[in-house]
Design an enzyme around this catalytic site. Structure first.
Site, PDB file in Angstrom:
ATOM      1  N   HIS A  95     -79.359 -78.045  -9.118  1.00 37.27           N
ATOM      2  CA  HIS A  95     -80.681 -77.783  -8.533  1.00 37.27           C
ATOM      3  C   HIS A  95     -81.690 -78.735  -9.175  1.00 37.27           C
ATOM      4  CE1 HIS A  95     -84.458 -75.884  -7.518  1.00 37.27           C
ATOM      5  NE2 HIS A  95     -83.812 -75.308  -6.525  1.00 37.27           N
ATOM      6  N   GLU A  97     -84.532 -78.351 -10.294  1.00 36.29           N
ATOM      7  CA  GLU A  97     -85.181 -77.838 -11.513  1.00 36.29           C
ATOM      8  C   GLU A  97     -84.265 -78.000 -12.723  1.00 36.29           C
ATOM      9  OE1 GLU A  97     -86.233 -74.053  -9.771  1.00 36.29           O
ATOM     10  OE2 GLU A  97     -87.591 -75.144  -8.435  1.00 36.29           O
ATOM     11  N   GLU A 167     -82.413 -80.723  -0.819  1.00 32.88           N
ATOM     12  CA  GLU A 167     -83.714 -80.165  -1.163  1.00 32.88           C
ATOM     13  C   GLU A 167     -84.632 -81.288  -1.662  1.00 32.88           C
ATOM     14  OE1 GLU A 167     -83.382 -75.678  -2.131  1.00 32.88           O
ATOM     15  OE2 GLU A 167     -82.915 -76.764  -3.959  1.00 32.88           O
ATOM     16  N   GLY A 173     -91.334 -75.397  -3.347  1.00 33.05           N
ATOM     17  CA  GLY A 173     -92.426 -74.592  -3.890  1.00 33.05           C
ATOM     18  C   GLY A 173     -93.807 -75.157  -3.630  1.00 33.05           C
ATOM     19  N   SER A 212     -89.517 -74.991   0.810  1.00 38.60           N
ATOM     20  CA  SER A 212     -90.576 -74.288   1.564  1.00 38.60           C
ATOM     21  C   SER A 212     -90.109 -73.786   2.931  1.00 38.60           C
ATOM     22  CB  SER A 212     -91.817 -75.171   1.693  1.00 38.60           C
ATOM     23  OG  SER A 212     -92.343 -75.470   0.408  1.00 38.60           O
TER      24      SER A 212
HETATM   25  P1  13P Z   1     -88.930 -72.873  -2.125  1.00 43.34           P
HETATM   26  O1  13P Z   1     -88.319 -72.247  -0.903  1.00 43.34           O
HETATM   27  O2  13P Z   1     -89.731 -71.889  -2.925  1.00 43.34           O
HETATM   28  O3  13P Z   1     -89.680 -74.121  -1.803  1.00 43.34           O
HETATM   29  O4  13P Z   1     -87.731 -73.301  -3.093  1.00 43.34           O
HETATM   30  C1  13P Z   1     -86.677 -74.033  -2.574  1.00 43.34           C
HETATM   31  C2  13P Z   1     -85.601 -74.081  -3.584  1.00 43.34           C
HETATM   32  O5  13P Z   1     -85.727 -74.733  -4.615  1.00 43.34           O
HETATM   33  C3  13P Z   1     -84.378 -73.316  -3.327  1.00 43.34           C
HETATM   34  O6  13P Z   1     -83.374 -73.658  -4.205  1.00 43.34           O
END
Ligand code: 13P
Length: 250
Positions: A95, A97, A167, A173, A212
């Site tokens: 991911h 993050e 993503e 986010g 999002s």
């Molecule tokens: P959001 O839907 O909050 O933008 O996050 C996406 C995400 O990182 C899912 O792994």
């Protein structure tokens, strides 16, 4: 025919109480969206509760991360075999993050992908470019490199049971979703990279879009030829919204 998958990545959110309520809400509406596979990814510490609440339902669950090692002196880490003890079907790897905040390189992510497969967990390989990379016009180079690291280590056949999630980092986010055309373009690129090695397998791999995703934009995204579902963050913490996204995929 690829069955759509709508997956909720809860990230580091929730409590025992809020999670119970969220799952009750999702369970109540799950039969109406049975055409779509539903999965949730709670924080590790709630996996046991989630497993108990979802046992026997059509909803599956997974973890947000795993160690590349199977056991040993790795304080604070969680290993693949442990996730099997809690009935996980899937595990997220790479991911954005994890890549940006915790320094996971393409090679670490590839080793985590391998560790998941080794114990029968289906990896959900997350790839995606930053805004800076998109503006530099290197989206395909970045996503291609992230994908290639796994292909180099594990080979094309390792994608038979895997899922890919595109993503774009700038859409996570932020409320700023990729347009369906932007997403489709990258999804098609990913599928073509797999198809260069195995066209049949490439046509079977599910590629999710994340960033999002909401009930209001899911219909357009999930209608695209190479978008096989969504990896949903914020909106997956609301049962109605999560079910609305799933409904869009039916
Ligand atoms: P959001 O839907 O909050 O933008 O996050 C996406 C995400 O990182 C899912 O792994």
């Amino acid at each position: 025919m690829r069955r759509k998958l709508v997956a909720g990545n809860w990230k580091m959110n929730g409590s025992a109480g809020s999670i119970r309520e969220l799952l009750q809400g999702i369970l109540a509406g799950a039969s109406e969206v049975s055409a779509v596979e539903l999965a949730v990814f709670p924080p590790f510490v709630y996996l046991d509760r989630v497993a108990q609440q979802l046992e026997g339902s059509s909803i599956v669950w997974g973890a947000q991360n795993l160690s590349e090692h199977a056991s040993g002196a790795y304080t604070g880490e969680v290993a693949g075999p442990m996730l099997n003890d809690f009935g996980c079907a899937y595990v997220l790897v790479g991911h954005s993050e994890r890549r940006t905040l915790y320094g996971e390189s393409d090679q670490i992510v590839a080793r985590k992908f391998a560790a998941a497969r080794k114990v029968g967990l289906k990896p959900v390989l997350c790839v995606g470019e930053t805004l800076e990379e998109r503006e530099q016009g290197i989206t395909e180079a970045v996503v291609g490199r992230q994908l290639q690291a796994v292909l180099d280590l594990e080979g094309i056949s390792s994608f038979a049971d895997a899922v890919i999630a595109y993503e774009p980092v700038w859409a996570i986010g932020t409320g700023r979703t990729a347009t369906s055309a932007q997403a489709q373009e990258v999804h098609a690129f990913i599928r073509a990279q797999l198809a260069a090695q195995d066209p049949v397998l490439a046509s079977q791999v599910r590629i999710l879009y994340g960033g999002s995703v909401k009930g209001s934009n899911a219909g357009e995204l999930l209608a695209m030829a190479d978008i096989d579902g969504g990896l949903v963050g914020g909106a997956s913490l609301d049962a109605k919204e999560f079910l609305a996204i799933a409904k869009a995929g039916c």
